[in-house]
Design a protein around this motif. Structure first.
Motif, PDB file in Angstrom:
ATOM      1  N   TRP A  33      41.089 -21.267  -6.998  1.00 55.25           N
ATOM      2  CA  TRP A  33      41.240 -20.125  -6.091  1.00 55.25           C
ATOM      3  C   TRP A  33      40.151 -19.085  -6.338  1.00 55.25           C
ATOM      4  O   TRP A  33      39.592 -18.511  -5.402  1.00 55.25           O
ATOM      5  CB  TRP A  33      42.617 -19.499  -6.245  1.00 55.25           C
ATOM      6  CG  TRP A  33      42.807 -18.239  -5.442  1.00 55.25           C
ATOM      7  CD1 TRP A  33      42.941 -16.974  -5.908  1.00 55.25           C
ATOM      8  CD2 TRP A  33      42.875 -18.155  -4.018  1.00 55.25           C
ATOM      9  NE1 TRP A  33      43.082 -16.084  -4.871  1.00 55.25           N
ATOM     10  CE2 TRP A  33      43.044 -16.782  -3.695  1.00 55.25           C
ATOM     11  CE3 TRP A  33      42.795 -19.091  -2.990  1.00 55.25           C
ATOM     12  CZ2 TRP A  33      43.129 -16.339  -2.380  1.00 55.25           C
ATOM     13  CZ3 TRP A  33      42.880 -18.639  -1.674  1.00 55.25           C
ATOM     14  CH2 TRP A  33      43.050 -17.279  -1.391  1.00 55.25           C
ATOM     15  N   TYR A  34      39.818 -18.864  -7.614  1.00 51.42           N
ATOM     16  CA  TYR A  34      38.770 -17.896  -7.948  1.00 51.42           C
ATOM     17  C   TYR A  34      37.425 -18.347  -7.388  1.00 51.42           C
ATOM     18  O   TYR A  34      36.648 -17.525  -6.874  1.00 51.42           O
ATOM     19  CB  TYR A  34      38.680 -17.721  -9.462  1.00 51.42           C
ATOM     20  CG  TYR A  34      37.606 -16.754  -9.898  1.00 51.42           C
ATOM     21  CD1 TYR A  34      37.773 -15.382  -9.750  1.00 51.42           C
ATOM     22  CD2 TYR A  34      36.415 -17.219 -10.449  1.00 51.42           C
ATOM     23  CE1 TYR A  34      36.781 -14.498 -10.131  1.00 51.42           C
ATOM     24  CE2 TYR A  34      35.421 -16.341 -10.828  1.00 51.42           C
ATOM     25  CZ  TYR A  34      35.603 -14.979 -10.670  1.00 51.42           C
ATOM     26  OH  TYR A  34      34.618 -14.104 -11.044  1.00 51.42           O
ATOM     27  N   ILE A  35      37.155 -19.651  -7.453  1.00 57.53           N
ATOM     28  CA  ILE A  35      35.909 -20.177  -6.894  1.00 57.53           C
ATOM     29  C   ILE A  35      35.860 -19.930  -5.389  1.00 57.53           C
ATOM     30  O   ILE A  35      34.821 -19.530  -4.833  1.00 57.53           O
ATOM     31  CB  ILE A  35      35.778 -21.685  -7.198  1.00 57.53           C
ATOM     32  CG1 ILE A  35      35.590 -21.926  -8.695  1.00 57.53           C
ATOM     33  CG2 ILE A  35      34.625 -22.292  -6.426  1.00 57.53           C
ATOM     34  CD1 ILE A  35      34.319 -21.356  -9.259  1.00 57.53           C
ATOM     35  N   VAL A  61      28.239 -15.942   4.250  1.00 56.20           N
ATOM     36  CA  VAL A  61      26.799 -16.190   4.158  1.00 56.20           C
ATOM     37  C   VAL A  61      26.498 -17.419   3.294  1.00 56.20           C
ATOM     38  O   VAL A  61      25.623 -18.218   3.620  1.00 56.20           O
ATOM     39  CB  VAL A  61      26.081 -14.947   3.597  1.00 56.20           C
ATOM     40  CG1 VAL A  61      24.590 -15.234   3.425  1.00 56.20           C
ATOM     41  CG2 VAL A  61      26.285 -13.760   4.514  1.00 56.20           C
ATOM     42  N   ALA A  62      27.229 -17.569   2.186  1.00 54.99           N
ATOM     43  CA  ALA A  62      26.978 -18.706   1.293  1.00 54.99           C
ATOM     44  C   ALA A  62      27.200 -20.029   2.025  1.00 54.99           C
ATOM     45  O   ALA A  62      26.404 -20.971   1.890  1.00 54.99           O
ATOM     46  CB  ALA A  62      27.879 -18.614   0.065  1.00 54.99           C
ATOM     47  N   TYR A  63      28.271 -20.102   2.822  1.00 48.04           N
ATOM     48  CA  TYR A  63      28.544 -21.332   3.564  1.00 48.04           C
ATOM     49  C   TYR A  63      27.511 -21.541   4.671  1.00 48.04           C
ATOM     50  O   TYR A  63      27.131 -22.683   4.964  1.00 48.04           O
ATOM     51  CB  TYR A  63      29.945 -21.282   4.157  1.00 48.04           C
ATOM     52  CG  TYR A  63      31.027 -21.364   3.110  1.00 48.04           C
ATOM     53  CD1 TYR A  63      31.444 -22.587   2.606  1.00 48.04           C
ATOM     54  CD2 TYR A  63      31.616 -20.207   2.605  1.00 48.04           C
ATOM     55  CE1 TYR A  63      32.430 -22.672   1.633  1.00 48.04           C
ATOM     56  CE2 TYR A  63      32.600 -20.282   1.632  1.00 48.04           C
ATOM     57  CZ  TYR A  63      32.996 -21.510   1.154  1.00 48.04           C
ATOM     58  OH  TYR A  63      33.968 -21.585   0.185  1.00 48.04           O
ATOM     59  N   ALA A 265      29.605 -21.544  -5.886  1.00 45.55           N
ATOM     60  CA  ALA A 265      31.021 -21.566  -5.506  1.00 45.55           C
ATOM     61  C   ALA A 265      31.216 -22.293  -4.187  1.00 45.55           C
ATOM     62  O   ALA A 265      32.145 -23.099  -4.027  1.00 45.55           O
ATOM     63  CB  ALA A 265      31.562 -20.138  -5.419  1.00 45.55           C
ATOM     64  N   ALA A 266      30.334 -22.039  -3.218  1.00 44.66           N
ATOM     65  CA  ALA A 266      30.433 -22.712  -1.921  1.00 44.66           C
ATOM     66  C   ALA A 266      30.213 -24.209  -2.072  1.00 44.66           C
ATOM     67  O   ALA A 266      30.877 -25.029  -1.426  1.00 44.66           O
ATOM     68  CB  ALA A 266      29.419 -22.117  -0.947  1.00 44.66           C
ATOM     69  N   LYS A 267      29.277 -24.593  -2.950  1.00 44.07           N
ATOM     70  CA  LYS A 267      29.039 -26.014  -3.206  1.00 44.07           C
ATOM     71  C   LYS A 267      30.302 -26.691  -3.724  1.00 44.07           C
ATOM     72  O   LYS A 267      30.674 -27.787  -3.285  1.00 44.07           O
ATOM     73  CB  LYS A 267      27.936 -26.187  -4.245  1.00 44.07           C
ATOM     74  CG  LYS A 267      26.561 -25.702  -3.839  1.00 44.07           C
ATOM     75  CD  LYS A 267      25.632 -25.810  -5.043  1.00 44.07           C
ATOM     76  CE  LYS A 267      24.325 -25.070  -4.834  1.00 44.07           C
ATOM     77  NZ  LYS A 267      23.461 -25.126  -6.028  1.00 44.07           N
ATOM     78  N   ILE A 268      30.968 -26.047  -4.686  1.00 40.79           N
ATOM     79  CA  ILE A 268      32.165 -26.635  -5.286  1.00 40.79           C
ATOM     80  C   ILE A 268      33.260 -26.804  -4.248  1.00 40.79           C
ATOM     81  O   ILE A 268      33.927 -27.841  -4.168  1.00 40.79           O
ATOM     82  CB  ILE A 268      32.651 -25.761  -6.458  1.00 40.79           C
ATOM     83  CG1 ILE A 268      31.620 -25.788  -7.597  1.00 40.79           C
ATOM     84  CG2 ILE A 268      34.014 -26.242  -6.971  1.00 40.79           C
ATOM     85  CD1 ILE A 268      31.906 -24.808  -8.707  1.00 40.79           C
ATOM     86  N   VAL A 269      33.456 -25.772  -3.420  1.00 38.32           N
ATOM     87  CA  VAL A 269      34.506 -25.835  -2.396  1.00 38.32           C
ATOM     88  C   VAL A 269      34.228 -26.963  -1.413  1.00 38.32           C
ATOM     89  O   VAL A 269      35.118 -27.754  -1.072  1.00 38.32           O
ATOM     90  CB  VAL A 269      34.614 -24.484  -1.656  1.00 38.32           C
ATOM     91  CG1 VAL A 269      35.580 -24.591  -0.479  1.00 38.32           C
ATOM     92  CG2 VAL A 269      35.080 -23.390  -2.604  1.00 38.32           C
ATOM     93  N   ILE A 270      32.983 -27.062  -0.952  1.00 39.35           N
ATOM     94  CA  ILE A 270      32.628 -28.118   0.004  1.00 39.35           C
ATOM     95  C   ILE A 270      32.805 -29.495  -0.618  1.00 39.35           C
ATOM     96  O   ILE A 270      33.279 -30.440   0.027  1.00 39.35           O
ATOM     97  CB  ILE A 270      31.179 -27.927   0.479  1.00 39.35           C
ATOM     98  CG1 ILE A 270      31.073 -26.640   1.305  1.00 39.35           C
ATOM     99  CG2 ILE A 270      30.715 -29.113   1.304  1.00 39.35           C
ATOM    100  CD1 ILE A 270      29.653 -26.259   1.654  1.00 39.35           C
TER     101      ILE A 270
END
Length: 297
Positions: A33-35, A61-63, A265-270
């Motif tokens: 969740w923090y990521i 923006v990161a995404y 963080a966006a990389k990890i979520v994707i």
């Protein structure tokens, strides 16, 4: 009175177990969740350690940086093809190798030799340089086969499936043979239908391993356009000096709104999303397959 106390004790124990499971579940979910929160927060808040359980300065923006480029979708397609090929090849070869190894020495005279070779291959391998040279000699570099073929026969999966198949009643095979079935028909009509849980388990291993692997792309793919998704995501960086020197005003403003922490963080979520979709579909088979397949009688 004693029966009532026993029921109360069971109820209290059940509540305590639920509370403990929920507590540890929350502990496991908090980092993820923090990521997610970091990926949606503004760069200055992330770098200033001001982000808590909710995004600060919500933005995407990161995404947009990760997804706004055609190379991302090309790499995504390469990874999908890689996963599909890996699952098919791994499953077919694993089943084909595990089935003969379920026979005894009288039925399969070379069984012990092959088994020893498998164990040796699981403990030792040729190494990175010989593998690279082999792929180069076969002209497989910069192709999807360089990402699939080196791990085509996972030895651990073979042993897992072999042990599972050993637990299938031999009476089923004997009955099929009495009805005139060939060994291939026994495999296709008896063993494979009974091996659903372990096949789902090894398929899940193949999906996760193929999807998460970025190192093979770095070793065997020299053209960035042929990168699988994880290798592409790992290679994304922001070079502020180049952007300030050569970028437009909008590009400079956009880059100032994202940091390496946002991007990571966006990389990890994707990267996690496809696995979160696939795992629940195979989870009901996973426990059965891994427990029964890991026990040798």
């Amino acid at each position: 009175m004693m029966g009532k106390n026993r029921r109360i004790s069971k109820r209290v124990g059940s509540y305590a177990i639920h509370v403990i499971v929920i507590f540890f579940g929350i502990i496991c979910l908090l980092p993820l969740w923090y990521i997610v929160v970091v990926s949606f927060s503004k760069a200055s808040a992330v770098e200033g350690n001001m982000v808590g359980l909710l995004p600060v300065g919500f933005n995407t923006v990161a995404y947009e940086e990760v997804l706004g480029d055609t190379q991302f979708w090309r790499s995504f397609g390469i990874s999908v093809c890689r996963v599909i090929l890996a699952v098919i090849i791994n499953t077919v070869l694993t089943v084909s190798m595990a089935y003969p190894l379920t026979k005894n020495k009288r039925q399969f005279k070379g069984r012990n030799i092959y088994m020893n070779l498998l164990i040796f291959a699981m403990l030792f391998n040729g190494g990175m340089v010989p593998t690279f040279l082999t792929l180069k000699n076969y002209h497989l570099l910069n192709t999807i086969w360089a990402l699939v073929l080196p791990g085509a026969v996972p030895v651990f999966n073979v042993i897992l499936m072999m042990n599972f198949m050993n637990g299938i009643p031999k009476a089923l095979e004997e009955a099929a043979i009495l009805d005139g079935a060939t060994p291939l028909q026994v495999l296709l009509r008896v063993y494979i239908p009974c091996s659903g849980p372990v096949i789902a388990t090894v398929s899940l291993f193949s999906v996760v391993g193929s999807w998460n692997d970025f190192y093979s792309g770095l070793l065997y793919i020299t053209r960035s356009k042929n990168y699988p998704l994880m290798t592409y995501i790992q290679s994304i960086t922001i070079n502020m000096e180049d952007i300030v020197r050569n970028g437009t005003a909008s590009e400079i403003l956009r880059a100032s709104q994202v940091s390496s922490q946002n991007l990571n963080a966006a990389k990890i979520v994707i990267a996690v999303i496809p696995l979160l979709i696939i795992y629940p579909l195979l989870q009901k088979y996973f426990i059965t397959g891994i427990v029964i397949g890991s026990v040798k009688e």
